[in-house]
Motif scaffolding. Structure first.
Motif, PDB file in Angstrom:
ATOM      1  N   SER A 162      -1.527 -12.465 -11.688  1.00 27.92           N
ATOM      2  CA  SER A 162      -1.838 -11.212 -10.996  1.00 27.92           C
ATOM      3  C   SER A 162      -1.607 -10.015 -11.917  1.00 27.92           C
ATOM      4  N   LEU A 163      -0.541 -10.118 -12.739  1.00 24.72           N
ATOM      5  CA  LEU A 163      -0.245  -9.037 -13.674  1.00 24.72           C
ATOM      6  C   LEU A 163      -1.341  -8.885 -14.718  1.00 24.72           C
TER       7      LEU A 163
ATOM      8  N   ILE B 254       4.910  -6.630  -8.757  1.00 22.05           N
ATOM      9  CA  ILE B 254       4.864  -7.864  -9.561  1.00 22.05           C
ATOM     10  C   ILE B 254       6.018  -7.896 -10.555  1.00 22.05           C
ATOM     11  N   HIS B 255       6.238  -6.780 -11.256  1.00 20.09           N
ATOM     12  CA  HIS B 255       7.349  -6.718 -12.208  1.00 20.09           C
ATOM     13  C   HIS B 255       8.684  -6.958 -11.498  1.00 20.09           C
TER      14      HIS B 255
ATOM     15  N   LEU C 276      -2.302   2.585  -5.816  1.00 20.66           N
ATOM     16  CA  LEU C 276      -2.130   1.219  -5.335  1.00 20.66           C
ATOM     17  C   LEU C 276      -1.945   0.265  -6.502  1.00 20.66           C
ATOM     18  N   GLY C 277      -2.712   0.487  -7.586  1.00 22.00           N
ATOM     19  CA  GLY C 277      -2.565  -0.382  -8.756  1.00 22.00           C
ATOM     20  C   GLY C 277      -1.164  -0.285  -9.335  1.00 22.00           C
ATOM     21  N   ALA C 278      -0.616   0.945  -9.424  1.00 22.52           N
ATOM     22  CA  ALA C 278       0.728   1.125  -9.960  1.00 22.52           C
ATOM     23  C   ALA C 278       1.766   0.510  -9.039  1.00 22.52           C
TER      24      ALA C 278
ATOM     25  N   SER D  44       0.817  -1.216   0.000  1.00 23.14           N
ATOM     26  CA  SER D  44       0.000   0.000   0.000  1.00 23.14           C
ATOM     27  C   SER D  44       0.848   1.262   0.000  1.00 23.14           C
ATOM     28  N   ARG D  45       2.168   1.107   0.230  1.00 20.92           N
ATOM     29  CA  ARG D  45       3.073   2.249   0.229  1.00 20.92           C
ATOM     30  C   ARG D  45       4.320   1.878  -0.577  1.00 20.92           C
TER      31      ARG D  45
END
Length: 434
Positions: free
Chosen positions: A68-69, A87-88, A79-81, A42-43
């Motif tokens: 998930s990606l 994930i990346h 949050l999405g970014a 979240s951060r």
């Protein structure tokens, strides 16, 4: 009271001090562990910790991370970014061979363009040269005869640019693939070569001319024209010769594109060939050749060939008879002879780049009035080579000469910016390609 879900249990385990490592939890349920870690971000500071934990999960985390990606991002955009970056980052720390194998399986799966786009975004971030063939396969629609959508083409371009940025050798490897891929991929490769090729971009593109058919040549000429529009004159004589050669092709559309490219690349050697095109049967080609002539010579003759041919004949005669005497006068002639030669050269509009190189000799004279006169003459020939010549005298010890040189540079800059102001011509032609 309802029992907590496995997902919440995994998330609590992550956050509790002294909890078992996620590597152990991943052995039992990698998917749940991946979901817990990604959901816990979240951060920005959470990203680093989550990536480290994801790396400990090993190969079992590759597939769930990719799923998930591919999943649609919901909720807060930040949050999405952050979660996508996590994930990346996690996938970049996992065994590269496993990630590439998963992406290779995606090329054989159904043509889900969103999944392919996600795969390309990942591939463009992997360390190393990457796999160009894999990128091009992911950038296809996966359906025979069906071209990829705009988003997928953009994702392919981003992926290829990412590969080129991390390994300069990728640019030349990509150029070598140009003639062997479909037209849609050729358009993407040409755009990448223009953006990532640096000083060699024009030469990489021009080297492909004539090797993959008319459609490919059209793509290449458009990108060469864009290079000229953005960067100005090309000093690569081989590039200019290859583009100029297209003017002799039977396809009028290619000749139109060649006229555009030669105009933006500032090929003054093409002027005689462009004059010949004023008598062509194709009206569009005649208009484009006339526009290029007006731009390169800054003359405002009408589109009819008669006046242009007469001017060309006079200009060729001048270069045969007067160019060398003018050069000698500027180097070693009297002040009167040098001043007359400056005025004579200032009137030349054929082979302007050669006229500028001779006029630049006057900038080395010791007479301030002759140097200032040469600056004013050069200002009427606003080319890249002119600016380079004028820069040699902006710090002249005579302040009046330096001021004249700066004023001439300013006039050149204004004239060049108006010559290459944004035009809808190239974007419109590019949109007509595959």
């Amino acid at each position: 009271m309802r029992a907590p879900s496995p997902f919440l249990v995994s998330l609590v385990l992550v956050l509790l001090p002294g909890a078992p490592s996620l590597a152990q939890a991943g052995k039992r349920d990698s998917t749940a562990a991946v979901e817990a870690l990604v959901a816990g971000v979240s951060r920005p500071v959470d990203c680093v910790r989550a990536i480290e934990e994801l790396a400990r999960l090993g190969s079992g985390a590759v597939a769930p991370l990719f799923e998930s990606l591919c999943a649609s991002a919901e909720g807060d955009a930040l949050l999405g970014a952050l979660r996508t970056a996590t994930i990346h980052g996690g996938l970049a720390r996992l065994p590269r061979d496993e990630v590439l194998a998963l992406l290779a399986r995606e090329t054989r799966a159904t043509g889900n363009e969103y999944r392919r786009e996600a795969g390309l975004d990942l591939l463009g971030r992997l360390d190393g040269r990457g796999d160009l063939k894999l990128a091009l396969e992911l950038g296809s629609s996966g359906e025979p005869g069906s071209p990829p959508g705009t988003r997928l083409r953009a994702a392919l371009e981003r992926a290829l640019l990412g590969m080129c940025e991390r390994d300069g050798g990728t640019v030349r490897s990509l150029a070598a693939l140009f003639a062997r891929v479909p037209a849609v991929a050729q358009a993407v490769i040409a755009a990448v070569l223009r953006q990532a090729g640096g000083e060699a971009a024009a030469s990489l593109l021009a080297a492909q001319l004539g090797g993959a058919g008319a459609e490919a040549d059209g793509i290449l000429l458009l990108e060469l024209g864009e290079i000229g529009r953005r960067r100005g004159a090309s000093d690569d004589l081989l590039v200019l010769e290859r583009v100029r050669g297209i003017l002799g092709y039977p396809d009028p559309r290619l000749r139109v594109l060649a006229c555009l490219a030669l105009e933006t690349l500032r090929d003054h050697e093409a002027v005689p060939d462009l004059v010949v095109l004023l008598d062509d049967d194709d009206s569009n080609l005649r208009r484009r050749a006339h526009a290029a002539l007006r731009s390169l010579t800054r003359l405002r003759f009408p589109a009819e060939s008669e006046q242009w041919l007469a001017w060309l004949s006079d200009g060729l005669a001048w270069w045969d008879e007067r160019a060398e005497p003018c050069r000698i006068a500027l180097v070693s002639g009297t002040p009167v002879e040098a001043a007359a030669s400056v005025q004579e050269l200032a009137r030349q509009r054929l082979f302007v780049h050669h006229a500028v190189s001779i006029l630049a000799l006057a900038l080395q004279r010791t007479e301030p009035d002759i140097v200032k006169s040469a600056c004013r003459a050069l200002a009427t020939m606003p080319e890249r080579v002119t600016e380079r010549a004028l820069l040699t005298v902006v710090t002249h010890p005579d302040p009046t000469v330096a001021a004249e040189a700066r004023a001439a540079l300013a006039r050149c800059e204004r004239a060049r910016s108006s010559t290459f102001r944004p035009s809808p011509t190239l974007p419109r032609l590019r949109s007509s390609l595959p």
